[in-house]
Design a protein around this motif. Structure first.
Motif, mmCIF file in Angstrom:
data_model
loop_
_atom_site.group_PDB
_atom_site.id
_atom_site.type_symbol
_atom_site.label_atom_id
_atom_site.label_comp_id
_atom_site.label_asym_id
_atom_site.label_seq_id
_atom_site.Cartn_x
_atom_site.Cartn_y
_atom_site.Cartn_z
ATOM 1 N N ALA A 104 20.263 51.195 -68.675
ATOM 2 C CA ALA A 104 21.713 51.349 -68.545
ATOM 3 C C ALA A 104 22.089 51.644 -67.094
ATOM 4 N N ALA A 105 21.297 52.450 -66.420
ATOM 5 C CA ALA A 105 21.570 52.759 -65.009
ATOM 6 C C ALA A 105 21.444 51.501 -64.154
ATOM 7 N N LEU A 106 20.460 50.663 -64.440
ATOM 8 C CA LEU A 106 20.309 49.413 -63.694
ATOM 9 C C LEU A 106 21.493 48.478 -63.930
ATOM 10 N N ARG A 107 21.974 48.423 -65.183
ATOM 11 C CA ARG A 107 23.138 47.581 -65.486
ATOM 12 C C ARG A 107 24.375 48.102 -64.753
ATOM 13 N N LYS A 108 24.561 49.415 -64.732
ATOM 14 C CA LYS A 108 25.706 49.993 -64.027
ATOM 15 C C LYS A 108 25.608 49.723 -62.532
ATOM 16 N N GLU A 109 24.399 49.831 -61.999
ATOM 17 C CA GLU A 109 24.209 49.556 -60.574
ATOM 18 C C GLU A 109 24.559 48.108 -60.262
ATOM 19 N N GLN A 110 24.087 47.180 -61.094
ATOM 20 C CA GLN A 110 24.369 45.758 -60.860
ATOM 21 C C GLN A 110 25.867 45.485 -60.996
ATOM 22 N N SER A 111 26.496 46.124 -61.962
ATOM 23 C CA SER A 111 27.938 45.959 -62.130
ATOM 24 C C SER A 111 28.686 46.478 -60.905
ATOM 25 N N ALA A 112 28.237 47.604 -60.372
ATOM 26 C CA ALA A 112 28.870 48.157 -59.171
ATOM 27 C C ALA A 112 28.661 47.231 -57.978
#
Length: 156
Positions: free
Chosen positions: A42-50
């Protein structure tokens, strides 16, 4: 409990210990490792989204103009300016609201090329003095972006 344990044969004790170790491994795996792995994903997905949002912002800033909205065309009604310029850039508006009390218009658009979206916004700013008050923009399919909600307002 200790009497029960001592009544068991050595073979039974070993089997129970092995089963207990396996149960502990399953509990640790399901109760600790999987939630940590899900949290990491989830943290990786949020980072990519950011990162994607940052890149979209950079692209918008690169295409943005410094319009002051003082031209005669800048006095055009906000809703009409949004509709007119959208058709110029091939932006398919799926929904456009009426101007609210704060002088804002909410728009939803079909998936489109990012360059068309930001060029459209740049034209609105430069030619009509319109700014984006709020935007919910996401990466869509096939390299397109989806503008779920864009709220425009006209500078005074």
């Amino acid at each position: 409990m200790t009497t029960w344990w001592h009544e068991l044969s050595v073979r039974e004790r070993v089997l129970i210990l092995v089963a207990a170790c396996l149960a502990a491994l399953v509990i640790v795996s399901l109760g600790v490792l999987r939630p940590l792995d899900n949290w990491h994903d989830a943290a990786l997905r949020k980072e990519q989204s950011a990162r994607d949002g940052y890149e979209l912002t950079l692209a918008a800033a690169a295409l943005g103009g410094n319009g002051d909205g003082s031209s005669a065309a800048g006095r055009m009604q906000l809703r009409q300016a949004v509709i007119t310029t959208a058709s110029n850039w091939g932006v398919d508006l799926t929904r456009i609201g009426s101007e609210n009390a704060q002088g804002q218009v909410e728009v939803q658009a079909a998936p489109m090329n990012g360059e068309a979206l930001f060029s459209w916004i740049a034209q609105l700013e430069k030619q009509y003095g319109v700014t984006v008050a709020f935007a919910d923009i996401a990466n869509g399919q096939s390299g397109l972006i989806t503008a779920h909600i864009i709220v425009f307002e006209q500078k005074s």
